[in-house]
Design an enzyme around this catalytic site. Sequence first.
Site, short mmCIF file in Angstrom:
data_model
loop_
_atom_site.label_atom_id
_atom_site.label_comp_id
_atom_site.label_asym_id
_atom_site.label_seq_id
_atom_site.Cartn_x
_atom_site.Cartn_y
_atom_site.Cartn_z
N SER A 134 10.91 6.88 -12.45
CA SER A 134 9.83 6.65 -13.43
C SER A 134 10.22 7.28 -14.76
O SER A 134 10.95 8.28 -14.79
CB SER A 134 8.53 7.31 -12.94
OG SER A 134 7.55 7.28 -13.97
N TYR A 147 4.02 14.42 -9.16
CA TYR A 147 4.67 13.13 -9.41
C TYR A 147 5.87 13.31 -10.35
O TYR A 147 6.95 12.77 -10.10
CB TYR A 147 3.64 12.18 -10.01
CG TYR A 147 4.12 10.76 -10.19
CD1 TYR A 147 4.22 9.87 -9.12
CD2 TYR A 147 4.46 10.27 -11.46
CE1 TYR A 147 4.64 8.57 -9.30
CE2 TYR A 147 4.88 8.96 -11.64
CZ TYR A 147 4.97 8.12 -10.55
OH TYR A 147 5.40 6.81 -10.73
N1 LIG Z 1 3.26 0.83 -12.17
C1 LIG Z 1 3.77 1.76 -12.94
O1 LIG Z 1 3.35 1.93 -14.12
C2 LIG Z 1 4.92 2.61 -12.45
C3 LIG Z 1 5.62 3.37 -13.41
C4 LIG Z 1 6.68 4.15 -12.97
C5 LIG Z 1 7.06 4.15 -11.64
N2 LIG Z 1 6.35 3.40 -10.73
C6 LIG Z 1 6.78 3.46 -9.33
O2 LIG Z 1 6.89 2.15 -8.82
C7 LIG Z 1 6.68 2.19 -7.41
C8 LIG Z 1 5.66 1.11 -7.03
O3 LIG Z 1 4.41 1.44 -7.61
P1 LIG Z 1 3.35 0.33 -8.09
O4 LIG Z 1 3.02 0.65 -9.49
O5 LIG Z 1 3.82 -1.01 -7.72
O6 LIG Z 1 2.06 0.78 -7.25
P2 LIG Z 1 1.32 0.15 -5.98
O7 LIG Z 1 0.94 -1.25 -6.24
O8 LIG Z 1 0.30 1.15 -5.62
O9 LIG Z 1 2.48 0.11 -4.87
C9 LIG Z 1 2.81 1.20 -4.07
C10 LIG Z 1 3.49 0.67 -2.83
O10 LIG Z 1 3.88 1.79 -2.00
C11 LIG Z 1 3.40 1.55 -0.69
N3 LIG Z 1 3.08 2.80 -0.02
C12 LIG Z 1 2.24 3.78 -0.44
N4 LIG Z 1 2.15 4.76 0.49
C13 LIG Z 1 2.97 4.38 1.52
C14 LIG Z 1 3.31 4.97 2.76
N5 LIG Z 1 2.79 6.14 3.15
N6 LIG Z 1 4.18 4.31 3.57
C15 LIG Z 1 4.70 3.12 3.19
N7 LIG Z 1 4.43 2.52 2.02
C16 LIG Z 1 3.56 3.15 1.19
C17 LIG Z 1 2.13 0.71 -0.88
O11 LIG Z 1 1.86 -0.06 0.29
P3 LIG Z 1 0.75 0.26 1.40
O12 LIG Z 1 -0.42 0.87 0.70
O13 LIG Z 1 0.49 -1.10 2.00
O14 LIG Z 1 1.42 1.20 2.36
C18 LIG Z 1 2.56 -0.21 -2.00
O15 LIG Z 1 3.26 -1.31 -1.48
C19 LIG Z 1 6.22 3.61 -7.07
O16 LIG Z 1 7.31 4.37 -6.59
C20 LIG Z 1 5.78 4.15 -8.42
O17 LIG Z 1 5.85 5.53 -8.48
C21 LIG Z 1 5.30 2.65 -11.12
#
Ligand SMILES: NC(=O)c1ccc[n+]([C@@H]2O[C@H](COP(=O)([O-])OP(=O)(O)OC[C@H]3O[C@@H](n4cnc5c(N)ncnc54)[C@H](OP(=O)(O)O)[C@@H]3O)[C@@H](O)[C@H]2O)c1
Length: 259
Positions: A134, A147
């Site tokens: 991130s 985080y």
């Molecule tokens: N969106 C942003 O602005 C942003 C910015 C920087 C980095 N990121 C990173 O991008 C990645 C994806 O995030 P996102 O923004 O797409 O958010 P999101 O839609 O909340 O996706 C998170 C994913 O992680 C899975 N997950 C959460 N807890 C889990 C567990 N205990 N076991 C297995 N799977 C789990 C969730 O699936 P289930 O709930 O079905 O398990 C979901 O598929 C993350 O690592 C986040 O830190 C996002």
Amino acid sequence: MHVVVTGASSGIGEAIAREYLSRGAAVTLIARRRQLLEAIAAAAPAGRTYVLDRDLSDPAAAPAVLAAAEAALGPIDVLINNAGVQIVAPTSTTDPEAGARLLLLDLHTPLRLTQAALPAMIERGAGTIVDIASVAGLAPTPGMYYYNAAKAGLGAASEGLRGELRPYGVHVVTVYPGPVESAMEAAARERYESSGTVDRLPTGKPAILARMIADAVESRRPRVIYPWVYRLTRHFPNLTRWLTDAMTPRLRGAPPPRG
Ligand SMILES: NC(=O)c1ccc[n+]([C@@H]2O[C@H](COP(=O)([O-])OP(=O)(O)OC[C@H]3O[C@@H](n4cnc5c(N)ncnc54)[C@H](OP(=O)(O)O)[C@@H]3O)[C@@H](O)[C@H]2O)c1
């Protein structure tokens, strides 16, 4: 090509899974919400997906998913460490147990999955690890204590691994998303008091990021930073850390400032 995506049920992980399916790859989809994974699989040609509903918060248990994926769809060409959670809250009142659970899922599990995937990749002299870190790991955001730690750790581990693996033909792509539309991003935005700065933050689309990641894997580029303006965090770290520090609004519910 066999691609394993953790956290494939929503947001960035779902977009990456869909991007690879559209490119003709076989994809193992891992997350807890099975129905969402099955909906993605249902839209793909038969035999090209494998759905694993697993909780990845126990790093020691996580590597079992790789063996299951290999048994279903063959050797893993690309491992995408994407699953993650976020805590946006005053550090003084954050439950340390919740913080420890975040570190397990966001930091320890990707490292364990990567270690488990490497022997076969090194043996074949091919393969790619993709780590979704991130921008918060480059310009840490006030209010994201655990985080920031997890993402800075994952980014550093990922960047250092690239050089170590170069002689073996295995590649590493480190991804630094800035804000990208997802449930996580919407929830984080809600945690801060409304301000012109936050309301106008350049915010990306998961599908565009997914395309950039697949292109980076294909052309063996080292990293992806998206939206582009956040590349400044890498090239001008002092300036962007100062800006992030000065311009991040107060957290809702934070103790009132003193004085
Ligand atoms: N969106 C942003 O602005 C942003 C910015 C920087 C980095 N990121 C990173 O991008 C990645 C994806 O995030 P996102 O923004 O797409 O958010 P999101 O839609 O909340 O996706 C998170 C994913 O992680 C899975 N997950 C959460 N807890 C889990 C567990 N205990 N076991 C297995 N799977 C789990 C969730 O699936 P289930 O709930 O079905 O398990 C979901 O598929 C993350 O690592 C986040 O830190 C996002």
